[in-house]
Design a protein around this motif. Structure first.
Motif, PDB file in Angstrom:
ATOM      1  N   PHE A  68     -43.456 -23.814  -1.646  1.00 44.93           N
ATOM      2  CA  PHE A  68     -43.075 -24.224  -3.003  1.00 44.93           C
ATOM      3  C   PHE A  68     -41.613 -23.867  -3.252  1.00 44.93           C
ATOM      4  CE2 PHE A  68     -42.354 -23.507  -7.473  1.00 44.93           C
ATOM      5  CZ  PHE A  68     -42.843 -24.671  -8.038  1.00 44.93           C
ATOM      6  N   LEU A  69     -41.236 -22.652  -2.872  1.00 43.91           N
ATOM      7  CA  LEU A  69     -39.848 -22.204  -3.032  1.00 43.91           C
ATOM      8  C   LEU A  69     -38.890 -23.153  -2.305  1.00 43.91           C
ATOM      9  CD1 LEU A  69     -37.559 -20.192  -3.689  1.00 43.91           C
ATOM     10  CD2 LEU A  69     -38.247 -18.901  -1.650  1.00 43.91           C
ATOM     11  N   GLY A  70     -39.234 -23.525  -1.081  1.00 42.03           N
ATOM     12  CA  GLY A  70     -38.375 -24.421  -0.304  1.00 42.03           C
ATOM     13  C   GLY A  70     -38.164 -25.743  -1.021  1.00 42.03           C
ATOM     14  N   MET A  71     -39.244 -26.289  -1.584  1.00 45.75           N
ATOM     15  CA  MET A  71     -39.129 -27.563  -2.294  1.00 45.75           C
ATOM     16  C   MET A  71     -38.336 -27.398  -3.582  1.00 45.75           C
ATOM     17  SD  MET A  71     -39.783 -30.695  -1.853  1.00 45.75           S
ATOM     18  CE  MET A  71     -41.085 -30.850  -0.638  1.00 45.75           C
ATOM     19  N   LEU A  72     -38.571 -26.269  -4.265  1.00 43.90           N
ATOM     20  CA  LEU A  72     -37.840 -25.986  -5.503  1.00 43.90           C
ATOM     21  C   LEU A  72     -36.333 -25.936  -5.234  1.00 43.90           C
ATOM     22  CD1 LEU A  72     -38.098 -25.131  -8.529  1.00 43.90           C
ATOM     23  CD2 LEU A  72     -38.144 -22.759  -7.729  1.00 43.90           C
ATOM     24  N   LEU A  73     -35.951 -25.315  -4.116  1.00 40.65           N
ATOM     25  CA  LEU A  73     -34.533 -25.223  -3.755  1.00 40.65           C
ATOM     26  C   LEU A  73     -33.965 -26.602  -3.430  1.00 40.65           C
ATOM     27  CD1 LEU A  73     -34.740 -21.958  -1.678  1.00 40.65           C
ATOM     28  CD2 LEU A  73     -33.404 -22.287  -3.761  1.00 40.65           C
ATOM     29  N   ARG A  74     -34.796 -27.426  -2.794  1.00 41.78           N
ATOM     30  CA  ARG A  74     -34.326 -28.779  -2.469  1.00 41.78           C
ATOM     31  C   ARG A  74     -34.027 -29.578  -3.731  1.00 41.78           C
ATOM     32  NH1 ARG A  74     -38.065 -31.388   2.078  1.00 41.78           N
ATOM     33  NH2 ARG A  74     -38.700 -29.294   2.632  1.00 41.78           N
ATOM     34  N   VAL A  75     -34.947 -29.460  -4.699  1.00 45.05           N
ATOM     35  CA  VAL A  75     -34.794 -30.249  -5.929  1.00 45.05           C
ATOM     36  C   VAL A  75     -33.655 -29.710  -6.800  1.00 45.05           C
ATOM     37  CG1 VAL A  75     -35.938 -30.898  -8.094  1.00 45.05           C
ATOM     38  CG2 VAL A  75     -37.199 -31.003  -5.939  1.00 45.05           C
ATOM     39  N   THR A  76     -33.570 -28.363  -6.934  1.00 45.32           N
ATOM     40  CA  THR A  76     -32.607 -27.807  -7.895  1.00 45.32           C
ATOM     41  C   THR A  76     -31.206 -27.613  -7.319  1.00 45.32           C
ATOM     42  OG1 THR A  76     -33.382 -25.587  -7.319  1.00 45.32           O
ATOM     43  CG2 THR A  76     -34.339 -26.599  -9.285  1.00 45.32           C
ATOM     44  N   PHE A  77     -31.100 -27.361  -6.007  1.00 41.91           N
ATOM     45  CA  PHE A  77     -29.765 -27.117  -5.442  1.00 41.91           C
ATOM     46  C   PHE A  77     -29.340 -28.154  -4.397  1.00 41.91           C
ATOM     47  CE2 PHE A  77     -30.861 -22.756  -6.905  1.00 41.91           C
ATOM     48  CZ  PHE A  77     -29.832 -22.636  -7.833  1.00 41.91           C
ATOM     49  N   ASP A  78     -30.255 -28.508  -3.462  1.00 42.79           N
ATOM     50  CA  ASP A  78     -29.854 -29.421  -2.385  1.00 42.79           C
ATOM     51  C   ASP A  78     -29.576 -30.833  -2.897  1.00 42.79           C
ATOM     52  OD1 ASP A  78     -30.197 -27.333  -0.673  1.00 42.79           O
ATOM     53  OD2 ASP A  78     -32.058 -28.052   0.218  1.00 42.79           O
ATOM     54  N   LEU A  79     -30.508 -31.323  -3.720  1.00 39.34           N
ATOM     55  CA  LEU A  79     -30.395 -32.709  -4.170  1.00 39.34           C
ATOM     56  C   LEU A  79     -29.099 -32.957  -4.958  1.00 39.34           C
ATOM     57  CD1 LEU A  79     -32.259 -35.142  -3.755  1.00 39.34           C
ATOM     58  CD2 LEU A  79     -33.233 -34.687  -6.016  1.00 39.34           C
ATOM     59  N   PRO A  80     -28.814 -32.148  -6.008  1.00 38.79           N
ATOM     60  CA  PRO A  80     -27.546 -32.357  -6.732  1.00 38.79           C
ATOM     61  C   PRO A  80     -26.327 -32.215  -5.812  1.00 38.79           C
ATOM     62  CG  PRO A  80     -28.973 -30.847  -7.939  1.00 38.79           C
ATOM     63  CD  PRO A  80     -29.615 -31.067  -6.596  1.00 38.79           C
ATOM     64  N   PHE A  81     -26.407 -31.262  -4.870  1.00 38.45           N
ATOM     65  CA  PHE A  81     -25.277 -31.052  -3.960  1.00 38.45           C
ATOM     66  C   PHE A  81     -25.063 -32.267  -3.067  1.00 38.45           C
ATOM     67  CE2 PHE A  81     -23.734 -29.728   0.249  1.00 38.45           C
ATOM     68  CZ  PHE A  81     -22.508 -29.177  -0.111  1.00 38.45           C
ATOM     69  N   GLN A  82     -26.172 -32.774  -2.493  1.00 40.60           N
ATOM     70  CA  GLN A  82     -26.048 -33.924  -1.596  1.00 40.60           C
ATOM     71  C   GLN A  82     -25.560 -35.162  -2.345  1.00 40.60           C
ATOM     72  OE1 GLN A  82     -29.924 -33.954   0.182  1.00 40.60           O
ATOM     73  NE2 GLN A  82     -29.410 -32.317   1.590  1.00 40.60           N
ATOM     74  N   ILE A  83     -26.042 -35.324  -3.571  1.00 44.21           N
ATOM     75  CA  ILE A  83     -25.599 -36.479  -4.356  1.00 44.21           C
ATOM     76  C   ILE A  83     -24.105 -36.377  -4.647  1.00 44.21           C
ATOM     77  CG2 ILE A  83     -25.788 -37.607  -6.621  1.00 44.21           C
ATOM     78  CD1 ILE A  83     -28.850 -36.976  -6.441  1.00 44.21           C
ATOM     79  N   SER A  84     -23.644 -35.167  -5.011  1.00 46.43           N
ATOM     80  CA  SER A  84     -22.212 -35.044  -5.326  1.00 46.43           C
ATOM     81  C   SER A  84     -21.368 -35.207  -4.057  1.00 46.43           C
ATOM     82  CB  SER A  84     -21.907 -33.731  -6.039  1.00 46.43           C
ATOM     83  OG  SER A  84     -21.950 -32.657  -5.140  1.00 46.43           O
ATOM     84  N   GLU A  85     -21.890 -34.723  -2.924  1.00 42.74           N
ATOM     85  CA  GLU A  85     -21.156 -34.933  -1.655  1.00 42.74           C
ATOM     86  C   GLU A  85     -21.042 -36.423  -1.365  1.00 42.74           C
ATOM     87  OE1 GLU A  85     -21.998 -33.114   2.097  1.00 42.74           O
ATOM     88  OE2 GLU A  85     -20.252 -31.903   1.563  1.00 42.74           O
ATOM     89  N   HIS A  86     -22.149 -37.113  -1.575  1.00 44.88           N
ATOM     90  CA  HIS A  86     -22.178 -38.540  -1.274  1.00 44.88           C
ATOM     91  C   HIS A  86     -21.268 -39.320  -2.223  1.00 44.88           C
ATOM     92  CE1 HIS A  86     -23.479 -42.205   0.403  1.00 44.88           C
ATOM     93  NE2 HIS A  86     -23.947 -42.648  -0.745  1.00 44.88           N
ATOM     94  N   ARG A  87     -21.341 -38.986  -3.509  1.00 46.37           N
ATOM     95  CA  ARG A  87     -20.508 -39.690  -4.482  1.00 46.37           C
ATOM     96  C   ARG A  87     -19.038 -39.409  -4.252  1.00 46.37           C
ATOM     97  NH1 ARG A  87     -22.877 -38.582 -10.324  1.00 46.37           N
ATOM     98  NH2 ARG A  87     -21.576 -40.335 -10.932  1.00 46.37           N
ATOM     99  N   GLY A  88     -18.740 -38.179  -3.801  1.00 47.70           N
ATOM    100  CA  GLY A  88     -17.348 -37.799  -3.593  1.00 47.70           C
ATOM    101  C   GLY A  88     -16.778 -38.313  -2.291  1.00 47.70           C
ATOM    102  N   SER A  89     -17.665 -38.771  -1.392  1.00 44.55           N
ATOM    103  CA  SER A  89     -17.205 -39.070  -0.038  1.00 44.55           C
ATOM    104  C   SER A  89     -16.183 -40.208   0.002  1.00 44.55           C
ATOM    105  CB  SER A  89     -18.393 -39.420   0.849  1.00 44.55           C
ATOM    106  OG  SER A  89     -18.976 -40.632   0.408  1.00 44.55           O
ATOM    107  N   LYS A  90     -16.326 -41.184  -0.927  1.00 37.78           N
ATOM    108  CA  LYS A  90     -15.441 -42.352  -0.861  1.00 37.78           C
ATOM    109  C   LYS A  90     -14.039 -42.022  -1.360  1.00 37.78           C
ATOM    110  CE  LYS A  90     -18.895 -45.925  -0.829  1.00 37.78           C
ATOM    111  NZ  LYS A  90     -20.162 -45.182  -1.006  1.00 37.78           N
ATOM    112  N   THR A  91     -13.936 -40.921  -2.141  1.00 39.22           N
ATOM    113  CA  THR A  91     -12.627 -40.569  -2.652  1.00 39.22           C
ATOM    114  C   THR A  91     -12.060 -39.322  -1.953  1.00 39.22           C
ATOM    115  OG1 THR A  91     -13.729 -39.318  -4.373  1.00 39.22           O
ATOM    116  CG2 THR A  91     -12.995 -41.532  -4.964  1.00 39.22           C
ATOM    117  N   ALA A  92     -12.837 -38.803  -0.962  1.00 36.99           N
ATOM    118  CA  ALA A  92     -12.388 -37.578  -0.288  1.00 36.99           C
ATOM    119  C   ALA A  92     -11.038 -37.792   0.396  1.00 36.99           C
ATOM    120  CB  ALA A  92     -13.420 -37.156   0.754  1.00 36.99           C
ATOM    121  N   LYS A  93     -10.184 -36.784   0.236  1.00 34.08           N
ATOM    122  CA  LYS A  93      -8.860 -36.867   0.854  1.00 34.08           C
ATOM    123  C   LYS A  93      -8.762 -35.819   1.953  1.00 34.08           C
ATOM    124  CE  LYS A  93      -6.355 -38.821  -3.023  1.00 34.08           C
ATOM    125  NZ  LYS A  93      -7.457 -38.960  -3.982  1.00 34.08           N
ATOM    126  N   PRO A  94      -7.936 -36.064   2.949  1.00 35.17           N
ATOM    127  CA  PRO A  94      -7.820 -35.100   4.047  1.00 35.17           C
ATOM    128  C   PRO A  94      -7.269 -33.756   3.533  1.00 35.17           C
ATOM    129  CG  PRO A  94      -6.631 -37.128   4.580  1.00 35.17           C
ATOM    130  CD  PRO A  94      -7.086 -37.257   3.163  1.00 35.17           C
TER     131      PRO A  94
END
Ligand code: ZN
Length: 218
Positions: A192-218
């Motif tokens: 349960f803890l593992g899933m909770l971490l995925r939903v509360t921390f991993d998911l928002p992080f992955q989404i922001s990484e993905h959204r930011g990827s197109k504008t990422a600068k070197p």
């Protein structure tokens, strides 16, 4: 979906077409980021997309880890490695350190069949996550329900929480003669803890990484 589509649509931000060594953990000692290349092979298709087959030598312990990886057209990189680390030694950097520390101890207690310790650490980690998410309520269940109402947790997570016995035990203090935690109850709360971490921390992080990827600068 073909292996040639590696990194298309999902992966970690990469600033150039080079393997992010910080994402690779030595399968033997767990050290990350400190490798020398033992061998490197690149295969390209007619579109110029590259599949990479690297063998890395760990500078800490000298053992070899193979990494198959590629970078997608939007700069996302995905990798698969063999061997992977058999023991849990660290947590993702986007988790709060206190949560990560408790999660690590819960995982390692499961790996060592220390069920009481696993349940206690996992329950404490769930509590910390709820606090980081500013949940309100007088019990763990109330706090979980609160996050459900706020839309942080999907209904199925809230429902699941009520089936995890260890979460219902609001008296986490030791009582004389209490029975030990059953292995399945310890495993349930750690999952349960593992899933909770995925939903509360991993998911928002992955989404922001993905959204930011197109504008990422070197
Ligand atoms: Zn190593």
């Amino acid at each position: 979906m073909s292996w040639w589509e590696i990194g298309e649509g999902s992966g970690h931000s990469a600033y150039n077409d080079e393997l992010r060594l910080d994402l690779v953990d030595c399968g033997f000692c767990g050290e990350s980021g400190r490798f020398a290349f033992e061998s490197r092979i690149i295969k390209k298709n007619h579109k110029g997309k590259a599949l990479r087959y690297d063998t890395l030598r760990c500078e800490e312990c000298g053992n070899l880890t193979s990494v198959f990886w590629g970078t997608g057209s939007s700069g996302l990189q995905r990798h698969y490695q063999v061997p992977w680390l058999k023991e849990t030694t660290k947590w993702p950097t986007h988790w709060p350190d206190d949560v990560g520390r408790f999660w690590l101890q819960a995982r390692r207690s499961i790996e060592g069949s220390n069920w009481d310790a696993a349940a206690l650490m996992a329950r404490s980690a769930v509590q910390l996550v709820l606090r980081h998410q500013q949940a309100t309520g007088k019990s763990l269940f109330e706090e979980i329900n609160d996050l459900g109402k706020k839309g942080v947790l999907p209904p199925v997570m809230v429902e699941w929480a009520h089936e995890v016995r260890v979460l219902g035990n609001d008296n986490a203090h030791p009582t004389p003669g209490a029975a030990g935690t059953a292995p399945k109850d310890a495993q349930a709360v750690v999952e349960f803890l593992g899933m909770l971490l995925r939903v509360t921390f991993d998911l928002p992080f992955q989404i922001s990484e993905h959204r930011g990827s197109k504008t990422a600068k070197p």
